[in-house]
Design an enzyme around this catalytic site. Structure first.
Site, PDB file in Angstrom:
ATOM      1  N   PHE A 141      16.267 -15.573 -26.507  1.00 17.17           N
ATOM      2  CA  PHE A 141      17.318 -14.841 -27.230  1.00 17.17           C
ATOM      3  C   PHE A 141      18.650 -15.521 -26.953  1.00 17.17           C
ATOM      4  CE2 PHE A 141      20.729 -11.947 -28.055  1.00 17.17           C
ATOM      5  CZ  PHE A 141      20.399 -11.460 -29.303  1.00 17.17           C
ATOM      6  N   ASP A 226      21.962 -20.834 -20.842  1.00 16.98           N
ATOM      7  CA  ASP A 226      22.585 -19.650 -21.454  1.00 16.98           C
ATOM      8  C   ASP A 226      22.592 -18.539 -20.407  1.00 16.98           C
ATOM      9  OD1 ASP A 226      23.238 -17.322 -22.763  1.00 16.98           O
ATOM     10  OD2 ASP A 226      21.983 -17.707 -24.519  1.00 16.98           O
ATOM     11  N   LYS A 255      29.607 -11.908 -22.537  1.00 18.62           N
ATOM     12  CA  LYS A 255      29.392 -10.545 -22.059  1.00 18.62           C
ATOM     13  C   LYS A 255      30.349 -10.094 -20.958  1.00 18.62           C
ATOM     14  CE  LYS A 255      25.052  -9.602 -24.175  1.00 18.62           C
ATOM     15  NZ  LYS A 255      23.819 -10.330 -24.347  1.00 18.62           N
TER      16      LYS A 255
END
Ligand SMILES: *Cc1c(COP(=O)(O)O)cnc(C)c1O
Length: 403
Positions: A141, A226, A255
């Protein structure tokens, strides 16, 4: 007063249906706790997919934001601003990387990483024009842009969104040999999550990243990590890759960099890699704006000064060992690192959704990921007492629902 039920109906009528939320409306929040309009209190055990590591409305972050709002909020990069330089210095020092390129969302930072890697491949490695290959993992993802969903293996994410960007090669996650075999002279990067979060908190075998690092170095392939979800103390260290004592060539963050109040992301790299990015070749109107920089600088200070990595490490260990000792026959596995954890139920237990709804009825907000897995990722400011309360509720609900 508008009720939770009415809010949900209005949203359903006027909004696109691109999410399947737990039926709760949050109208107030502080620390690890949130409240609905009826005044019911819940513990947030999702933290907006790890974007709220510092807890909801951290007073220091709000204060920094308010102070910056009184000065200047947006300049664009057509001009310099007086917040970006110190933010870049702080972020690169915290991450142990040479330079950073600021963006807003995680997906944009991933796209930035892809562009840097490809350009580096052509300019520095000598890959023939338009032949660059990036190796990615199945069940990855990395966000929601057309290029990124194009290399997703989840049909929910990419069905009927093609045609997709070519140049991505898939291998299974946590498979060193598959990685070695997938490398060609045109491979420019391996893009990988240190722990696959959305796939259900899949933790690779110890040593995986270390071996991958060695193979990348040997083959002149960039290791692009990531850490949008695993970064910023979530797994018990500032970054998940630090558990393996390695350094990536490209590091993608987002985030929690925004401290739960503002979208801030970045792609970080070695100087000789980032240098392929030249004026005009990449950018973002809001990327690196002074409000974002003020918020993110404070968000980083809070993580460090409140020792949130240490707290995540200690309480995460406690959380997993309690759930493993619970040893419920319907639990297939308890896994995770720091405060990024998941319970995978056995197929016989049925879908996890009724369980997450029962958690909600008992004051805990958690979300299922795929059919049988429930993720638990509370703010890292959570206390031992609060996590013990959560453990009691989790055990009670599982015992009630699954016998
Ligand atoms: C959430 C996430 C992204 C995308 O971030 P957005 O801000 O939603 O675009 C990318 N990679 C990982 C690992 C994520 O968890």
């Amino acid at each position: 007063m508008v009720s939770s039920k009415e809010y949900m109906e209005i949203e359903k009528t006027y909004g696109a249906h691109n999410y399947h939320p737990i039926p709760v409306v949050i109208s107030k929040a502080k620390g690890v706790w949130v409240w609905d309009p009826e005044g019911r209190k819940y513990m947030d055990m999702l933290s907006s997919y790890s974007a709220i590591n510092q807890g909801h409305r951290h007073p220091r972050i709000l204060k920094a934001m308010k102070a910056q709002m009184k000065r200047v909020t947006l300049t664009s990069r057509a001009f310099h601003n007086d917040r970006l330089p110190m933010f870049l210095k702080k972020l690169t020092e915290v991450a142990g990387m040479d330079v950073a390129l600021p963006m807003n969302t995680g997906a944009e930072a991933v796209e930035t990483g892809i562009k840097i890697a490809r350009r580096w491949g052509y300019v520095k490695k000598g890959v023939p024009a338009n032949k660059a290959e990036i190796i990615v993992c199945t069940e990855n993802f990395h966000g929601r842009t057309t290029t990124i969903v194009g290399f997703s293996t989840d049909p929910d994410a990419n069905e009927n969104f093609g045609p997709f960007t070519p140049g991505f090669v898939h291998i299974p996650f946590d498979d060193v040999e598959a990685f070695r075999k997938a490398i060609t002279p045109n491979t420019v990067a391996f893009l990988v999550e240190p722990i696959q979060g959305e796939a259900g908190v899949k933790v690779p075998k110890e040593g995986y990243l270390k071996k991958v690092r060695e193979i990348c170095t040997k083959n002149n392939v960039l290791l692009a990590l990531d850490e949008v979800q695993t970064g910023f103390a979530r797994t018990g260290k500032m970054f998940a890759h630090q558990h393996e004592g390695i350094k990536p060539d490209l590091l993608i963050v987002g985030k929690a960099l925004g401290g739960g109040v503002y979208p801030v992301s970045a792609a970080l790299a070695r100087k000789d890699v980032m240098e392929v990015i030249t004026p005009g070749s990449h950018g973002s109107t809001f990327g690196g704006n002074p409000l974002a920089c003020a918020v993110a600088s404070e968000a980083l200070d809070v993580l460090i000064e409140e020792n949130l990595a240490e707290n995540a490490s200690v309480l995460g260990e406690h959380f997993r060992s309690e759930l493993r000792a619970f040893n419920h026959p319907m639990i297939k596995e308890v896994r995770g690192m720091g405060l990024l954890n998941a319970i995978e139920l056995k197929p016989d237990a049925g879908p996890a959704r009724p369980i997450t709804e029962a958690f909600k009825a008992n004051g805990i907000l958690a979300k299922e990921t795929h059919v049988h897995t429930i993720r638990f990722a509370p703010p890292l400011t959570i206390t031992k007492k609060e996590i013990d309360w959560a453990l009691r509720v989790i055990k009670k609900v599982i015992a009630q629902k699954l016998g």
